[in-house]
Design a protein around this motif. Structure first.
Motif, PDB file in Angstrom:
ATOM      1  N   PRO A  74       0.831  -1.206   0.000  1.00 11.75           N
ATOM      2  CA  PRO A  74       0.000   0.000   0.000  1.00 11.75           C
ATOM      3  C   PRO A  74       0.866   1.257   0.000  1.00 11.75           C
ATOM      4  CG  PRO A  74       0.111  -0.911   2.203  1.00 11.75           C
ATOM      5  CD  PRO A  74       0.818  -1.892   1.301  1.00 11.75           C
ATOM      6  N   TRP A  75       0.370   2.291  -0.635  1.00 10.00           N
ATOM      7  CA  TRP A  75       1.137   3.541  -0.690  1.00 10.00           C
ATOM      8  C   TRP A  75       0.292   4.713  -0.211  1.00 10.00           C
ATOM      9  CZ3 TRP A  75       6.283   3.622  -2.649  1.00 10.00           C
ATOM     10  CH2 TRP A  75       6.889   4.884  -2.640  1.00 10.00           C
ATOM     11  N   GLY A  76      -0.764   5.033  -0.945  1.00  6.99           N
ATOM     12  CA  GLY A  76      -1.613   6.146  -0.546  1.00  6.99           C
ATOM     13  C   GLY A  76      -2.839   5.660   0.201  1.00  6.99           C
ATOM     14  N   VAL A  77      -3.270   6.426   1.215  1.00  3.88           N
ATOM     15  CA  VAL A  77      -4.516   6.137   1.918  1.00  3.88           C
ATOM     16  C   VAL A  77      -5.272   7.446   2.129  1.00  3.88           C
ATOM     17  CG1 VAL A  77      -3.825   4.024   3.114  1.00  3.88           C
ATOM     18  CG2 VAL A  77      -3.257   6.226   4.128  1.00  3.88           C
ATOM     19  N   TRP A  78      -6.604   7.346   2.111  1.00  2.12           N
ATOM     20  CA  TRP A  78      -7.458   8.515   2.380  1.00  2.12           C
ATOM     21  C   TRP A  78      -8.766   8.032   2.988  1.00  2.12           C
ATOM     22  CZ3 TRP A  78     -12.430   9.195   0.768  1.00  2.12           C
ATOM     23  CH2 TRP A  78     -13.019  10.425   1.114  1.00  2.12           C
ATOM     24  N   THR A  79      -9.292   8.803   3.953  1.00  2.00           N
ATOM     25  CA  THR A  79     -10.618   8.516   4.491  1.00  2.00           C
ATOM     26  C   THR A  79     -11.273   9.802   4.955  1.00  2.00           C
ATOM     27  OG1 THR A  79     -11.872   7.108   5.998  1.00  2.00           O
ATOM     28  CG2 THR A  79      -9.898   8.137   6.890  1.00  2.00           C
ATOM     29  N   ASN A  80     -12.603   9.802   4.932  1.00  2.00           N
ATOM     30  CA  ASN A  80     -13.385  10.864   5.559  1.00  2.00           C
ATOM     31  C   ASN A  80     -14.227  10.305   6.697  1.00  2.00           C
ATOM     32  OD1 ASN A  80     -15.309   9.428   4.173  1.00  2.00           O
ATOM     33  ND2 ASN A  80     -16.101  11.164   2.998  1.00  2.00           N
ATOM     34  N   GLY A  81     -13.912   9.064   7.111  1.00  2.00           N
ATOM     35  CA  GLY A  81     -14.640   8.415   8.178  1.00  2.00           C
ATOM     36  C   GLY A  81     -15.785   7.557   7.690  1.00  2.00           C
ATOM     37  N   HIS A 128       0.056   8.198  -4.299  1.00  2.00           N
ATOM     38  CA  HIS A 128      -0.713   8.992  -3.344  1.00  2.00           C
ATOM     39  C   HIS A 128      -2.158   9.202  -3.797  1.00  2.00           C
ATOM     40  CE1 HIS A 128       3.501   9.994  -2.397  1.00  2.00           C
ATOM     41  NE2 HIS A 128       3.057  10.152  -1.175  1.00  2.00           N
ATOM     42  N   ILE A 129      -3.042   9.367  -2.796  1.00  2.00           N
ATOM     43  CA  ILE A 129      -4.460   9.588  -3.042  1.00  2.00           C
ATOM     44  C   ILE A 129      -4.875  10.904  -2.392  1.00  2.00           C
ATOM     45  CG2 ILE A 129      -6.789   8.759  -2.545  1.00  2.00           C
ATOM     46  CD1 ILE A 129      -5.728   5.928  -2.674  1.00  2.00           C
ATOM     47  N   THR A 130      -5.619  11.715  -3.154  1.00  2.00           N
ATOM     48  CA  THR A 130      -6.157  12.979  -2.662  1.00  2.00           C
ATOM     49  C   THR A 130      -7.658  12.980  -2.926  1.00  2.00           C
ATOM     50  OG1 THR A 130      -4.084  14.108  -3.221  1.00  2.00           O
ATOM     51  CG2 THR A 130      -6.016  15.495  -2.820  1.00  2.00           C
ATOM     52  N   SER A 131      -8.461  13.429  -1.940  1.00  2.00           N
ATOM     53  CA  SER A 131      -9.911  13.456  -2.140  1.00  2.00           C
ATOM     54  C   SER A 131     -10.555  14.371  -1.118  1.00  2.00           C
ATOM     55  CB  SER A 131     -10.502  12.048  -2.017  1.00  2.00           C
ATOM     56  OG  SER A 131     -11.903  12.063  -2.220  1.00  2.00           O
ATOM     57  N   ASP A 132     -11.795  14.807  -1.432  1.00  2.00           N
ATOM     58  CA  ASP A 132     -12.650  15.486  -0.469  1.00  2.00           C
ATOM     59  C   ASP A 132     -13.936  14.701  -0.241  1.00  2.00           C
ATOM     60  OD1 ASP A 132     -13.905  15.845  -2.866  1.00  2.00           O
ATOM     61  OD2 ASP A 132     -14.120  18.018  -2.700  1.00  2.00           O
ATOM     62  N   GLY A 133     -13.987  13.475  -0.748  1.00  2.00           N
ATOM     63  CA  GLY A 133     -15.168  12.647  -0.646  1.00  2.00           C
ATOM     64  C   GLY A 133     -16.089  12.741  -1.835  1.00  2.00           C
ATOM     65  N   ASP A 134     -15.957  13.824  -2.613  1.00  2.00           N
ATOM     66  CA  ASP A 134     -16.791  14.000  -3.803  1.00  2.00           C
ATOM     67  C   ASP A 134     -16.043  13.680  -5.088  1.00  2.00           C
ATOM     68  OD1 ASP A 134     -19.005  14.857  -2.307  1.00  2.00           O
ATOM     69  OD2 ASP A 134     -18.157  16.883  -2.178  1.00  2.00           O
ATOM     70  N   CYS A 135     -14.727  13.752  -5.063  1.00  2.00           N
ATOM     71  CA  CYS A 135     -13.902  13.473  -6.238  1.00  2.00           C
ATOM     72  C   CYS A 135     -12.717  12.622  -5.781  1.00  2.00           C
ATOM     73  CB  CYS A 135     -13.417  14.772  -6.888  1.00  2.00           C
ATOM     74  SG  CYS A 135     -12.381  15.745  -5.763  1.00  2.00           S
ATOM     75  N   LEU A 136     -11.911  12.183  -6.734  1.00  2.00           N
ATOM     76  CA  LEU A 136     -10.747  11.351  -6.409  1.00  2.00           C
ATOM     77  C   LEU A 136      -9.590  11.729  -7.314  1.00  2.00           C
ATOM     78  CD1 LEU A 136      -9.682   8.873  -4.760  1.00  2.00           C
ATOM     79  CD2 LEU A 136     -10.313   7.472  -6.741  1.00  2.00           C
ATOM     80  N   ILE A 137      -8.402  11.828  -6.710  1.00  2.00           N
ATOM     81  CA  ILE A 137      -7.176  12.156  -7.439  1.00  2.00           C
ATOM     82  C   ILE A 137      -6.123  11.124  -7.055  1.00  2.00           C
ATOM     83  CG2 ILE A 137      -5.403  13.905  -7.858  1.00  2.00           C
ATOM     84  CD1 ILE A 137      -7.471  15.998  -6.868  1.00  2.00           C
ATOM     85  N   VAL A 184      -6.399   0.705  -7.211  1.00  2.00           N
ATOM     86  CA  VAL A 184      -6.917   1.513  -6.103  1.00  2.00           C
ATOM     87  C   VAL A 184      -8.122   0.785  -5.529  1.00  2.00           C
ATOM     88  CG1 VAL A 184      -8.048   3.658  -5.454  1.00  2.00           C
ATOM     89  CG2 VAL A 184      -6.049   3.717  -6.938  1.00  2.00           C
ATOM     90  N   LEU A 185      -8.128   0.576  -4.213  1.00  2.00           N
ATOM     91  CA  LEU A 185      -9.209  -0.125  -3.528  1.00  2.00           C
ATOM     92  C   LEU A 185     -10.073   0.883  -2.779  1.00  2.00           C
ATOM     93  CD1 LEU A 185      -6.312  -1.823  -3.208  1.00  2.00           C
ATOM     94  CD2 LEU A 185      -7.840  -3.499  -2.203  1.00  2.00           C
ATOM     95  N   ILE A 186     -11.381   0.693  -2.829  1.00  2.00           N
ATOM     96  CA  ILE A 186     -12.307   1.607  -2.163  1.00  2.00           C
ATOM     97  C   ILE A 186     -13.280   0.793  -1.310  1.00  2.00           C
ATOM     98  CG2 ILE A 186     -14.158   3.298  -2.486  1.00  2.00           C
ATOM     99  CD1 ILE A 186     -12.771   4.107  -5.114  1.00  2.00           C
ATOM    100  N   TRP A 187     -13.397   1.178  -0.046  1.00  2.00           N
ATOM    101  CA  TRP A 187     -14.429   0.645   0.839  1.00  2.00           C
ATOM    102  C   TRP A 187     -15.550   1.687   0.898  1.00  2.00           C
ATOM    103  CZ3 TRP A 187      -9.332  -0.259   1.232  1.00  2.00           C
ATOM    104  CH2 TRP A 187      -8.899  -1.561   1.523  1.00  2.00           C
ATOM    105  N   TRP A 231     -10.783  11.908 -11.138  1.00  2.00           N
ATOM    106  CA  TRP A 231     -12.195  11.529 -11.264  1.00  2.00           C
ATOM    107  C   TRP A 231     -13.022  12.693 -10.722  1.00  2.00           C
ATOM    108  CZ3 TRP A 231      -8.405   8.029 -10.482  1.00  2.00           C
ATOM    109  CH2 TRP A 231      -8.458   6.797 -11.162  1.00  2.00           C
ATOM    110  N   LYS A 232     -13.910  13.259 -11.517  1.00  2.00           N
ATOM    111  CA  LYS A 232     -14.715  14.395 -11.069  1.00  2.00           C
ATOM    112  C   LYS A 232     -15.733  13.979 -10.015  1.00  2.00           C
ATOM    113  CE  LYS A 232     -14.315  16.937 -15.429  1.00  2.00           C
ATOM    114  NZ  LYS A 232     -15.059  17.547 -16.569  1.00  2.00           N
ATOM    115  N   THR A 233     -16.193  12.734 -10.085  1.00  2.00           N
ATOM    116  CA  THR A 233     -17.080  12.192  -9.069  1.00  2.00           C
ATOM    117  C   THR A 233     -16.413  10.968  -8.459  1.00  2.00           C
ATOM    118  OG1 THR A 233     -18.245  10.825 -10.697  1.00  2.00           O
ATOM    119  CG2 THR A 233     -19.149  13.018 -10.226  1.00  2.00           C
ATOM    120  N   PHE A 234     -16.650  10.759  -7.178  1.00  2.00           N
ATOM    121  CA  PHE A 234     -15.988   9.658  -6.481  1.00  2.00           C
ATOM    122  C   PHE A 234     -16.465   8.330  -7.063  1.00  2.00           C
ATOM    123  CE2 PHE A 234     -14.527   6.934  -3.123  1.00  2.00           C
ATOM    124  CZ  PHE A 234     -13.435   7.608  -2.598  1.00  2.00           C
TER     125      PHE A 234
END
Length: 947
Positions: A477-484, A524-533, A497-500, A554-557
């Motif tokens: 694993p390299w990048g991780v991101w969560t908003n809870g 690396h992963i960057t996001s605000d929950g609405d999009c994905l980079i 890229v894996l998404i739960w 990705w404009k939408t998650f």
């Protein structure tokens, strides 16, 4: 820099007589057998430029200088280069999809002689030699018949014959062919058959110089001339598309070079040129010297693949003009270091799994140096209140409970019991090379990279060494991101890229969504929950710059498997959403968008670059290590290779320097440099002094005496004009080599002396391209050039005009060692049993092939050493050094006598313990001590003493 002469290729007949001398020495007719469809490779594809046939101008172009590459398309018109190399020393490809849906690429195989086929079987390429046809058969074109049989058409390249002939052969499995009787067509100077069935008519297009000729047949066997096509190009490939047919061909374009075009026809007779489909890449790219010989196939899913020829090197008549001398100069400074000096005359020998005694290029074993001495921090994050830093090489996560306002130490450490230890481990309270961290203020998630897992804390940690609550299994694993609620992670090894969709609640809970597509090694992963980079180091898309890295948007998650990205930008970027929806990404520069970019051409509203436009541009470091976090109205940037955090009060609205620094006394100080943490150290010693070169630092470090304590600073540091990849020391002569330069000191540089000899660009007629190895044994001087795949051998130290006595062909040759009896070559990326090659010097000849080591699996070895009749191998990615007490034992296939860094041959985990190694890559034994330098993801220098 030399300028290439781009030329119009007329198939491969430009060096006809030379090629024939080679091919006619290869195997003749081979018997047809029935089991050749077994999907097991029986050959290895070519790597690097091959040597032209005997009697051919060494600067001539031919299949030895060609590579076959891949591009993909959704519509057959707009193509994306994948940068995947099918084979080198390979030319004139043809491609089909077989009855099982497998891609088969047939090609002229110079390395193996004749025609070969590369078969893509779901996830890997299988390489097989086509049998049943002689090596004079070239320019293959294969048609899958309605009967399920394969028919191979080829140009028969006979000696000194102007009336060229097209032959055919038939096969049931596409590998073993039986030649068919009679000539299909003959005409003066034709080459490159391209056959397609159009309704009831078979058409063959053949090249005649820069002209394409159309032939017709009712049975696919007897062809008659029809017409010349109205296109100025050759080496065609024709496929059926909606409404008609499309023909691809190559032609020379002034100012661009060799390009690939297409034309369209409704009936196969009347053609309309559509334009350029593929152009050469920019300078430094794999296909910079031209693209040609297109082979195109439509896939079962409606997409297209193209396999095309390009050039490994430009065709420069008479050897070309050497590149200009390197710019820059030497600088030397003295440290006034003091340290305890090691005793000499050690006795005994090394034993498996033993401890190292001292460590340089670091503080000490299991000693980080404290809470504010980082070591290549990998990522940073915040929930708006806490700030968390992945201090990667120290195997820890640092937590500030409130946004720091100056060089304030962190409050909590994870992965370690305190702020001074840094040993790795596998427990739930331990880490091994954590590269990224993310939090929503409640959960904390860490990419525990070399433990192949993600650790999850379900409540925000408050105590040092607090163990994690959950573990998820992810390959590297390299990048991780969560908003809870959602969780995303990159699996670099799997290109996924894996998404739960909901935050995981059980150990080893599987992800819900998997993204693959054009991902290569997502980071690396960057996001605000609405999009994905997602930043990707080696994507499967076309990249015009020297760096292959891109960032996907990705404009939408994403909510479904393999949901396509919307666009990508070149550069490897990671960051965060800050303030009022602003996006900040750190790559080769710092980019700030006031709102989410809508396309690849959406320029940032502000960009701060590394080009010196601000007072201290060195704080900008992208790539492996870095990130952005926002908390308490402050923007924090992790500068991994700068070994610090820099911070802005607010989000900058103009180009300016950061306001304060964490982990360093000021913005301009890099604590890696002030503490002499060396990246990619390669040691050399004569038993009295120690020399360490670094290509990354572009430096030479000198300890006048052998240090006997950890953390000892060098006495002298040289800043070099060029990056040295290897060094050698023999009888008071020190030599460094790297890229296109060699530096030679005839007396050891203990007091700042400059080298006595410098070679740049060439020695005699040998062009220095990518030097990776140097050795000297008093009789011979050796240089390896990875790009050329050669080891050059001179009698004694050469002058600028001296020609080598021998030239050895070694694919992927890197570091070298000679003890006067044997020459050992580390061929890091060569095929399995060729990664270490040993030559007996008394048997030297320019066609010497040496012997490989087959007794043990070796993974990307970076160095070999011959000393006192013994053999040492830096088995880099297996994280161990192997020692044979007699070189002959290794040649006879015996297992190594000693293993350092692991307890046995089965253990392979990288660690920074006293008895462990993390990517060992440089070896030196001075008769008293063994010195080992670690590479890329660790920079320690370890000393082992005989027991």
């Amino acid at each position: 820099m030399r300028k290439p002469i781009l030329f119009l290729v007329v198939a491969v007949i430009c060096v006809l007589s030379g090629i024939l001398v080679y091919f006619l020495t290869q195997i003749n007719n081979q018997p047809v057998h029935d089991d050749s469809t077994s999907l097991v490779s029986d050959i290895q594809p070519g790597v690097g430029r091959g040597s032209p046939p005997s009697g051919t101008d060494p600067n001539a172009d031919g299949p030895w200088n060609h590579r076959i590459m891949e591009a993909t398309s959704a519509d057959g018109l707009t193509w994306i280069k994948s940068n995947f190399i099918v084979s080198e020393q390979a030319s004139v490809p043809d491609v089909i999809v077989d009855e099982n849906g497998r891609v088969r690429v047939y090609y002229v195989d110079y390395k193996n002689g004749g025609i070969s086929v590369a078969i893509f079987d779901d996830s890997s390429w299988i390489y097989k030699k086509v049998v049943g046809v002689t090596p004079e058969w070239v320019d293959p074109d294969v048609v899958l018949l309605p009967t399920g049989e394969y028919r191979l058409y080829a140009f028969y390249m006979a000696p000194s014959v102007e009336q060229h002939e097209i032959y055919s052969a038939i096969s049931t499995d596409g590998v073993s062919f039986q030649q068919e009787n009679e000539v299909r067509y003959r005409e003066e100077s034709i080459t490159d058959p391209d056959v397609i069935r159009m309704g009831d008519v078979w058409r063959m297009f053949v090249s005649k110089g820069s002209t394409t000729v159309s032939l017709t047949s009712t049975d696919g066997l007897t062809f008659t001339r029809e017409a010349e096509l109205p296109i100025n190009g050759s080496v065609t490939c024709t496929i059926q598309v909606e409404g008609g047919y499309r023909i691809y061909y190559h032609s020379h374009v002034p100012g661009k070079g060799l390009c690939i075009f297409s034309a369209f026809s409704q009936d196969g007779e009347n053609w309309q040129i559509e334009g350029i489909r593929l152009e050469p890449g920019g300078e430094g790219t794999l296909d910079h010297w031209g693209v040609g010989d297109p082979a195109v196939v439509r896939m079962p899913d409606g997409t297209y693949r193209m396999y095309y020829k390009t050039y490994i090197e430009p065709n420069i008549p008479n050897g070309g003009v050497p590149p200009p001398p390197i710019s820059g100069s030497f600088s030397v400074y003295f440290t006034n270091s003091t340290y305890r000096v090691a005793p000499k005359n050690t006795s005994g020998w090394f034993i498996t799994g033993q401890d190292a005694d001292i460590m340089l290029s670091g503080i000490n074993f299991n000693n980080s140096g404290g809470p504010l001495l980082f070591n290549h921090p990998g990522g940073i994050c915040s929930d708006g209140t806490h700030v968390l830093l992945a201090d990667t090489w120290n195997n820890r996560i640092l937590i500030w409970n409130s946004p720091p306002e100056d060089n304030t130490p962190p409050d909590v450490v994870l992965g370690q019991k305190d702020f001074y230890s840094n040993n790795p481990g596998i427990g739930m309270d331990e880490l091994n090379w954590p590269i990224s961290v993310t939090t929503d203020g409640t959960h904390v998630v860490v990419a525990d990279t070399y433990n192949e897992r993600i650790l999850v804390w379900n409540t925000f940690p408050t105590a040092n060494g607090q163990p994690a609550d959950l573990v998820l299994s992810v390959m590297w694993p390299w990048g991780v991101w969560t908003n809870g609620t959602k969780l995303a992670a990159s699996s670099t090894r799997n290109g996924t890229v894996l998404i739960w969709n909901s935050f995981p609640v059980a150990n080893y809970q599987k992800a819900d969504v998997f993204l693959r597509g054009d991902l290569g090694t997502p980071r690396h992963i960057t996001s605000d929950g609405d999009c994905l980079i997602v930043a990707d180091h080696n994507p499967r898309v076309q990249v015009s710059g020297v760096s292959r890295s891109v960032t996907f948007f990705w404009k939408t998650f994403p909510t479904t498997n393999d949901q396509p990205y919307d666009f990508y930008m070149e550069d490897w970027m990671m960051g965060a959403f800050v303030g009022q929806g602003k996006l900040v990404l750190l790559g080769s520069s710092l980019k700030i968008w006031n709102s989410f970019p809508t396309s690849a051409s959406d320029e940032p509203d502000l960009e701060i670059r590394q080009d010196g436009q601000t007072g201290s541009a060195r704080w900008i470091f992208g790539g492996d290590y870095g990130g952005v976090a926002y908390a308490g109205g402050k923007m924090y940037i992790c500068s991994g290779n700068g070994n610090k955090i820099v911070a802005f009060e607010g989000v900058p609205e103009s180009v300016r320097d950061p306001d304060f620094v964490i982990g360093a006394p000021d913005l301009s100080t890099n604590t890696l440099e002030t503490n002499f943490f060396i990246t990619n150290p390669v040691p050399a010693s004569d038993g009295n002094s120690l020399f360490v070169s670094s290509d990354f630092d572009r430096k030479l470090y000198v300890w006048r005496s052998l240090p006997d304590e950890s953390g000892a600073y060098p006495d002298v540091v040289y800043k070099l004009p060029e990056a040295p990849w290897d060094n050698c020391l023999f009888n008071g002569t020190l030599i460094l080599a790297g890229r296109n330069s060699v530096y030679i000191w005839l007396r050891l540089p203990l007091n700042g002396e400059l080298p006595d000899q410098v070679f740049t660009g060439h020695i005699g007629s040998v062009e220095l391209k990518d030097l990776r190895g140097v050795a000297y044994d008093g009789k011979y001087f050796y240089l390896s050039d990875k790009e050329s795949g050669k080891v050059y051998v001179w009698s004694g130290i050469p002058t600028n005009e001296t020609e080598p006595k021998y030239i050895l062909n070694v694919e992927q040759a890197t570091r070298l060692s000679s003890d006067g009896k044997y020459l050992a070559v580390a061929a890091t990326e060569a095929p399995s049993f060729e990664k270490v090659r040993i030559f007996k010097i008394s048997d030297f000849a320019s066609n010497s092939s040496g012997n490989g080591l087959s007794c043990v699996h070796i993974n990307l070895p970076q160095d070999v050493l011959l000393k006192d009749g013994k053999l040492f191998v830096a088995d880099t990615c297996n994280n161990r050094v192997l020692i044979w007490n007699r070189t002959e034992n290794a040649l006879e296939g015996r297992l190594p006598d000693v293993i350092l860094g692991e307890e046995n041959l089965a253990e392979l985990t990288p660690e920074i313990g006293r008895d462990k190694l993390f990517w060992p890559a440089g070896i030196c034994f001075d008769g008293n001590y063994l010195w080992i330098g670690e590479f890329k993801f660790s920079g320690r220098i370890l000393r082992f003493s005989p027991q």
